[in-house]
Write a protein that holds these residues in place. Structure first.
Motif, PDB file in Angstrom:
ATOM      1  N   LEU A 438       0.486  -1.320   0.095  1.00  0.00           N
ATOM      2  CA  LEU A 438       0.163   0.093   0.138  1.00  0.00           C
ATOM      3  C   LEU A 438       0.283   1.523   0.292  1.00  0.00           C
ATOM      4  CD1 LEU A 438      -2.772   0.913   0.017  1.00  0.00           C
ATOM      5  CD2 LEU A 438      -2.946   0.482   2.544  1.00  0.00           C
ATOM      6  N   ALA A 439       1.487   1.704   0.793  1.00  0.00           N
ATOM      7  CA  ALA A 439       3.292   2.519   1.099  1.00  0.00           C
ATOM      8  C   ALA A 439       3.305   2.553  -0.086  1.00  0.00           C
ATOM      9  CB  ALA A 439       3.819   2.160   2.027  1.00  0.00           C
ATOM     10  N   LEU A 440       3.658   1.724  -1.386  1.00  0.00           N
ATOM     11  CA  LEU A 440       4.370   1.603  -2.316  1.00  0.00           C
ATOM     12  C   LEU A 440       3.543   2.321  -3.245  1.00  0.00           C
ATOM     13  CD1 LEU A 440       6.913   1.193  -4.379  1.00  0.00           C
ATOM     14  CD2 LEU A 440       6.066  -1.181  -4.454  1.00  0.00           C
ATOM     15  N   PHE A 441       2.559   1.315  -3.493  1.00  0.00           N
ATOM     16  CA  PHE A 441       1.504   1.965  -4.672  1.00  0.00           C
ATOM     17  C   PHE A 441       1.019   3.454  -3.952  1.00  0.00           C
ATOM     18  CE2 PHE A 441      -0.460  -2.471  -4.921  1.00  0.00           C
ATOM     19  CZ  PHE A 441       0.097  -2.287  -5.558  1.00  0.00           C
ATOM     20  N   GLN A 442       1.036   4.311  -2.697  1.00  0.00           N
ATOM     21  CA  GLN A 442       1.194   5.220  -3.114  1.00  0.00           C
ATOM     22  C   GLN A 442       2.231   6.071  -3.180  1.00  0.00           C
ATOM     23  OE1 GLN A 442       0.252   5.015   1.571  1.00  0.00           O
ATOM     24  NE2 GLN A 442      -1.784   5.174   1.246  1.00  0.00           N
TER      25      GLN A 442
END
Length: 450
Positions: A438-442
């Protein structure tokens, strides 16, 4: 690496490990598949205390108190001031109108007490040159005071001013304190529990008085806990578990846990005189208000407060003495031991025929006091109704020394401390993977990468 994390190691002692407890690498019910080692201490770490939802403090024999962010593993503060080992630590929350602030209180073998601000790392208050080291601390938030126990019982206000004190005559001093209703305190001292009452006068001054001495234990008391608003429990070095009324301090139930090793495995009935007692000291007690979990030597014992009966047990749950336990739910629990492992358990029905491994578990299982027994008693384990077993569901291996205790932050993880000078933060591997994704996508969205 996975083998090391999940339990594919050899036992640390020469004691042969039971094949039932070799769970191996396949642990579908164990979510703790990631670990993070937290370094900072240079001696045994004995204490962990939760400050809030994302911070904990650790303390031990090096005299340091370290504050950690358990979400990131970052060391936030290093509290220096004690010259000898920490003997007790607790949190103290003060409410001023709409605002509240949590402080840390520490006691040390250097005969001092300190109040710390975990946000800044500053030592706000200190009391030194005490008569003797403090062994335990208790906060009475309703009265906005706190209590220290050792060779004397002392009551302090939030400004570290002594309000009243009471000398005790025990050689061991006060080793544990719990709060009881009606401004009372229970303090364990060797084989006795002393009940104190705090009285608030019209000018708001405090006084403390001894009300009653409970002398029903036959050996030194090793654990003292609140069960619920009306009950508390104590456990002794010889395996006595006593359930007390918190209002009138009468005994509601008395259980003597004497685990024995039979001389012959073919015996269907185990008598006291025919067995060799194994370690039976109650090292730790914990409760959820309905069940009491007792660490007895290297075994676990689950007791129902409602029925006042044993509901589940595991005679040998670890290779060495169990030091800390926790009830995660009515059917799940956790324990840590001198053997360097943290184990997860599930209460399950005994297989049919009944589990043959430990027929001598109840060599003596009584509801009366030991000195009132008229003769040896015997009981078949199969005769005890509704007994269940503890099934091993997870084995967390990471420390190289005895694990002193642990603190659960629920979905954010589990923190353990050890004689190896380390803390380990155990995390749910699947959840951490999702959070990283999720952090990577954000991050990609912010940079226009998607």
């Amino acid at each position: 690496m996975l083998r090391w994390i999940l339990g594919g190691r050899e036992a640390q002692s020469s004691v042969e490990k039971s094949p039932v407890l070799c769970i191996g690498e396949e642990q579908p019910k164990n979510c703790f598949t990631e670990l993070q080692v937290l370094k900072g201490h240079f001696d045994i770490v004995r204490f962990l205390v939760q400050i809030d939802d994302f911070r904990c403090a650790s303390a031990g024999d090096d005299g340091l108190v370290l504050v950690w962010n358990i979400q990131t593993g970052e060391r936030l503060q290093e509290l220096r001031g004690h010259s000898q080992q920490i003997t007790a630590i607790t949190t103290f929350t003060c409410n001023n109108g709409l605002l509240s602030h949590t402080w840390l209180i520490t006691a040390s073998s250097d005969r001092s007490l300190s109040l710390w601000d975990p946000d800044t790392g500053n030592r706000v208050q200190t009391v030194s040159d005490l008569q003797s080291p403090v062994k335990c601390l208790l906060v009475l938030e309703r009265l906005c005071v706190w209590v220290s126990g050792g060779e004397e019982l002392c009551v302090w206000n939030k400004d570290f001013q002594l309000q009243c004190h009471k000398q005790n005559q025990s050689d061991t001093g006060i080793t544990a304190l719990i709060e009881l209703p009606k401004n009372c305190i229970a303090a364990s001292m060797d084989k006795e529990i002393m009940i104190y009452r705090l009285t608030i006068s019209t000018d708001s001054s405090l006084s403390v008085a001894e009300i009653r001495c409970l002398s029903d234990h036959q050996e030194q008391i090793r654990a003292l806990i609140n069960v619920n608003d009306g009950l508390f429990a104590s456990g002794s070095h010889m395996g006595e578990l006593i359930l007390w009324d918190a209002i009138d301090w009468n005994i509601l139930a008395y259980e003597h846990i004497l685990w024995e090793e039979p001389q012959a495995c073919t015996q269907a009935e185990i008598r006291i005189g025919a067995s060799i007692p194994s370690e039976m000291s109650i090292q730790h007690l914990t409760t959820n208000g309905k069940l009491i979990l007792a660490a007895v030597g290297s075994g676990l014992y689950v007791y129902s407060v409602l029925t006042k009966t044993v509901v589940a047990y595991r005679k040998v749950a670890h290779d060495s003495n169990i030091l800390h336990t926790m009830l995660l739910s009515d059917s799940e629990l956790m324990s840590c031991s001198e053997d360097g492992s943290v184990r997860m358990w599930e209460i399950q029905d005994l297989p049919l025929p009944a589990e043959p491994a430990t027929p001598g578990f109840f060599g003596m299982w009584t509801f009366g006091r030991t000195h009132k027994q008229t003769g040896p008693t015997s009981k078949k384990i199969i005769d005890v109704p509704n007994i269940r077993t503890l099934e091993l569901t997870g084995d967390l291996i990471g420390h190289s020394g005895s694990i002193q205790m642990f603190v659960s932050f629920k979905e954010d993880g589990l923190v353990t401390c050890s004689t190896d000078h380390l803390l380990i933060l155990w995390k749910n591997g699947e959840r951490q993977s999702r959070l990283r994704s999720l952090a990577l996508f954000q991050k990609l969205e912010e940079n226009g990468g998607l």
